[in-house]
Write a protein that holds these residues in place. Structure first.
Motif, PDB file in Angstrom:
ATOM      1  N   MET A   1       1.003  -1.164   0.050  1.00 52.08           N
ATOM      2  CA  MET A   1      -0.121  -0.018   0.018  1.00 52.08           C
ATOM      3  C   MET A   1       0.992   1.258  -0.024  1.00 52.08           C
ATOM      4  O   MET A   1       1.890   1.230   0.798  1.00 52.08           O
ATOM      5  N   ASP A   2       0.629   2.149  -0.895  1.00 51.70           N
ATOM      6  CA  ASP A   2       1.320   3.331  -1.104  1.00 51.70           C
ATOM      7  C   ASP A   2       0.727   4.477  -0.091  1.00 51.70           C
ATOM      8  O   ASP A   2      -0.267   5.170  -0.500  1.00 51.70           O
ATOM      9  N   VAL A   3       0.820   4.508   1.153  1.00 52.06           N
ATOM     10  CA  VAL A   3       0.328   5.713   2.060  1.00 52.06           C
ATOM     11  C   VAL A   3       0.866   7.000   1.797  1.00 52.06           C
ATOM     12  O   VAL A   3       2.194   7.220   1.811  1.00 52.06           O
ATOM     13  N   LEU A   4       0.215   7.857   1.655  1.00 50.57           N
ATOM     14  CA  LEU A   4       0.559   9.204   1.278  1.00 50.57           C
ATOM     15  C   LEU A   4       0.719  10.075   2.401  1.00 50.57           C
ATOM     16  O   LEU A   4       1.516  10.933   2.546  1.00 50.57           O
ATOM     17  N   SER A   5      -0.031  10.088   3.641  1.00 48.71           N
ATOM     18  CA  SER A   5      -0.268  10.667   4.726  1.00 48.71           C
ATOM     19  C   SER A   5      -1.077   9.768   5.832  1.00 48.71           C
ATOM     20  O   SER A   5      -1.754   9.109   5.367  1.00 48.71           O
ATOM     21  N   SER A   6      -1.087   9.952   7.156  1.00 44.92           N
ATOM     22  CA  SER A   6      -1.856   9.375   7.992  1.00 44.92           C
ATOM     23  C   SER A   6      -2.169  10.294   9.062  1.00 44.92           C
ATOM     24  O   SER A   6      -1.606  11.372   9.377  1.00 44.92           O
ATOM     25  N   ARG A   7      -3.068  10.053   9.744  1.00 41.86           N
ATOM     26  CA  ARG A   7      -3.358  10.785  11.084  1.00 41.86           C
ATOM     27  C   ARG A   7      -4.264   9.489  11.919  1.00 41.86           C
ATOM     28  O   ARG A   7      -4.971   8.653  11.521  1.00 41.86           O
ATOM     29  N   ILE A   8      -4.204   9.930  13.340  1.00 39.46           N
ATOM     30  CA  ILE A   8      -5.165   9.145  14.340  1.00 39.46           C
ATOM     31  C   ILE A   8      -6.289  10.009  14.546  1.00 39.46           C
ATOM     32  O   ILE A   8      -6.351  11.001  14.676  1.00 39.46           O
ATOM     33  N   LEU A   9      -7.544   9.347  14.508  1.00 38.79           N
ATOM     34  CA  LEU A   9      -8.810   9.776  14.819  1.00 38.79           C
ATOM     35  C   LEU A   9      -9.323   9.504  15.976  1.00 38.79           C
ATOM     36  O   LEU A   9      -9.351   8.218  16.352  1.00 38.79           O
ATOM     37  N   LEU A  10      -9.621  10.497  17.132  1.00 37.66           N
ATOM     38  CA  LEU A  10     -10.052   9.996  18.346  1.00 37.66           C
ATOM     39  C   LEU A  10     -11.430  10.621  18.481  1.00 37.66           C
ATOM     40  O   LEU A  10     -11.687  11.807  18.213  1.00 37.66           O
ATOM     41  N   ARG A  11     -12.293   9.896  18.696  1.00 39.91           N
ATOM     42  CA  ARG A  11     -13.818  10.189  18.767  1.00 39.91           C
ATOM     43  C   ARG A  11     -14.191  10.269  20.543  1.00 39.91           C
ATOM     44  O   ARG A  11     -14.527   9.011  20.962  1.00 39.91           O
ATOM     45  N   PRO A  12     -13.920  11.093  21.057  1.00 43.10           N
ATOM     46  CA  PRO A  12     -14.002  11.059  22.755  1.00 43.10           C
ATOM     47  C   PRO A  12     -15.519  11.251  23.022  1.00 43.10           C
ATOM     48  O   PRO A  12     -16.385  11.536  22.195  1.00 43.10           O
ATOM     49  N   THR A  13     -15.577  10.666  24.283  1.00 42.42           N
ATOM     50  CA  THR A  13     -16.912  10.788  24.933  1.00 42.42           C
ATOM     51  C   THR A  13     -17.400  12.065  25.308  1.00 42.42           C
ATOM     52  O   THR A  13     -18.503  12.698  25.513  1.00 42.42           O
ATOM     53  N   LEU A  65     -10.824   5.194  18.664  1.00 41.47           N
ATOM     54  CA  LEU A  65      -9.864   5.881  17.747  1.00 41.47           C
ATOM     55  C   LEU A  65      -9.925   5.203  16.456  1.00 41.47           C
ATOM     56  O   LEU A  65     -10.351   3.860  16.205  1.00 41.47           O
ATOM     57  N   SER A  66      -9.446   5.803  15.333  1.00 41.13           N
ATOM     58  CA  SER A  66      -9.489   5.115  14.165  1.00 41.13           C
ATOM     59  C   SER A  66      -8.131   5.607  13.527  1.00 41.13           C
ATOM     60  O   SER A  66      -7.536   6.360  13.810  1.00 41.13           O
ATOM     61  N   LEU A  67      -7.627   4.751  12.295  1.00 38.95           N
ATOM     62  CA  LEU A  67      -6.473   5.209  11.718  1.00 38.95           C
ATOM     63  C   LEU A  67      -7.101   5.717  10.437  1.00 38.95           C
ATOM     64  O   LEU A  67      -7.784   5.348   9.719  1.00 38.95           O
ATOM     65  N   TRP A  68      -6.147   6.990   9.894  1.00 39.24           N
ATOM     66  CA  TRP A  68      -6.750   7.649   8.715  1.00 39.24           C
ATOM     67  C   TRP A  68      -5.410   7.405   7.645  1.00 39.24           C
ATOM     68  O   TRP A  68      -4.361   7.941   8.108  1.00 39.24           O
ATOM     69  N   LEU A  69      -5.834   6.876   6.532  1.00 43.91           N
ATOM     70  CA  LEU A  69      -4.765   6.574   5.804  1.00 43.91           C
ATOM     71  C   LEU A  69      -5.237   7.070   4.556  1.00 43.91           C
ATOM     72  O   LEU A  69      -5.943   6.639   3.824  1.00 43.91           O
ATOM     73  N   GLN A  70      -4.311   7.943   4.029  1.00 41.20           N
ATOM     74  CA  GLN A  70      -4.357   8.768   2.609  1.00 41.20           C
ATOM     75  C   GLN A  70      -3.867   7.567   1.627  1.00 41.20           C
ATOM     76  O   GLN A  70      -2.624   7.465   1.752  1.00 41.20           O
ATOM     77  N   VAL A  71      -4.571   7.222   0.524  1.00 40.89           N
ATOM     78  CA  VAL A  71      -4.043   6.293  -0.427  1.00 40.89           C
ATOM     79  C   VAL A  71      -4.495   6.702  -1.747  1.00 40.89           C
ATOM     80  O   VAL A  71      -5.448   7.889  -1.958  1.00 40.89           O
ATOM     81  N   ALA A  76      -9.669   0.679  -5.105  1.00 40.67           N
ATOM     82  CA  ALA A  76      -8.849  -0.513  -5.530  1.00 40.67           C
ATOM     83  C   ALA A  76      -8.089  -1.002  -4.208  1.00 40.67           C
ATOM     84  O   ALA A  76      -8.213  -2.242  -3.906  1.00 40.67           O
ATOM     85  N   GLU A  77      -7.874  -0.135  -3.087  1.00 37.35           N
ATOM     86  CA  GLU A  77      -7.311  -0.682  -1.804  1.00 37.35           C
ATOM     87  C   GLU A  77      -8.539  -1.173  -0.969  1.00 37.35           C
ATOM     88  O   GLU A  77      -8.169  -2.451  -0.482  1.00 37.35           O
ATOM     89  N   TYR A  78      -9.430  -0.814  -1.190  1.00 34.75           N
ATOM     90  CA  TYR A  78     -10.689  -1.347  -0.289  1.00 34.75           C
ATOM     91  C   TYR A  78     -10.705  -2.852  -0.750  1.00 34.75           C
ATOM     92  O   TYR A  78     -11.011  -3.928  -0.090  1.00 34.75           O
ATOM     93  N   ALA A  79     -10.950  -3.066  -2.022  1.00 30.51           N
ATOM     94  CA  ALA A  79     -11.140  -4.357  -2.769  1.00 30.51           C
ATOM     95  C   ALA A  79     -10.004  -5.165  -2.368  1.00 30.51           C
ATOM     96  O   ALA A  79     -10.382  -6.502  -2.022  1.00 30.51           O
ATOM     97  N   ARG A  80      -8.892  -4.634  -2.461  1.00 33.72           N
ATOM     98  CA  ARG A  80      -7.807  -5.719  -2.430  1.00 33.72           C
ATOM     99  C   ARG A  80      -7.771  -6.233  -0.963  1.00 33.72           C
ATOM    100  O   ARG A  80      -7.518  -7.359  -0.638  1.00 33.72           O
ATOM    101  N   LEU A  81      -7.961  -5.020   0.144  1.00 36.61           N
ATOM    102  CA  LEU A  81      -7.763  -5.513   1.370  1.00 36.61           C
ATOM    103  C   LEU A  81      -9.063  -6.562   2.116  1.00 36.61           C
ATOM    104  O   LEU A  81      -8.739  -7.345   2.722  1.00 36.61           O
TER     105      LEU A  81
END
Length: 128
Positions: A1-13, A65-71, A76-81
């Protein structure tokens, strides 16, 4: 996977409490703010990455939390994964903010958000 950028997503209470914690207690610098002024989402600089504190979550057994991955190609990536055994949570679709997103989960239930930034979107930095 060619990740271009990423971030952590936090959904707090408690969004306000968490924004104040990351901004005022930890002293993280703000990269950008977005959304409703009464429930403002905030993206903080986090060393070489980013931490987004936005939305809300009910207390539960699912990590808030979630991982945010720019592709380059979400479809194509969703289908592959998914074909490789990843749990597909939501197929690719264009969100109202203009990004194309799909969701999968890791084995522990952590959501991974696959994101494609359309060429005409203001967040676009890589013009290759």
């Amino acid at each position: 996977m060619d990740v271009l950028s990423s971030r952590i997503l936090l959904r707090p209470t408690d969004l306000r409490r968490s924004r104040e914690f990351y901004r005022d207690v930890l002293g993280l610098a703000v990269h950008r703010e977005f959304g409703d002024p009464e429930a403002l989402g905030t993206v903080f600089f986090l060393g070489n990455g980013l931490l987004e504190v936005s939305g809300s979550a009910e207390p539960s057994g699912v990590p808030p939390l979630s991982l945010w991955l720019q592709v380059r190609d979400v479809e194509a990536e969703y289908a592959r994964l998914v074909a490789s055994g990843a749990e597909g949570l939501r197929e690719p679709r264009t969100e109202f903010w203009g990004l194309v997103e799909a969701w999968i989960a890791d084995p522990d239930g952590v959501r991974i958000v696959l994101v494609q930034i359309p060429e005409d979107h203001p967040l676009r930095r890589d013009l290759r």
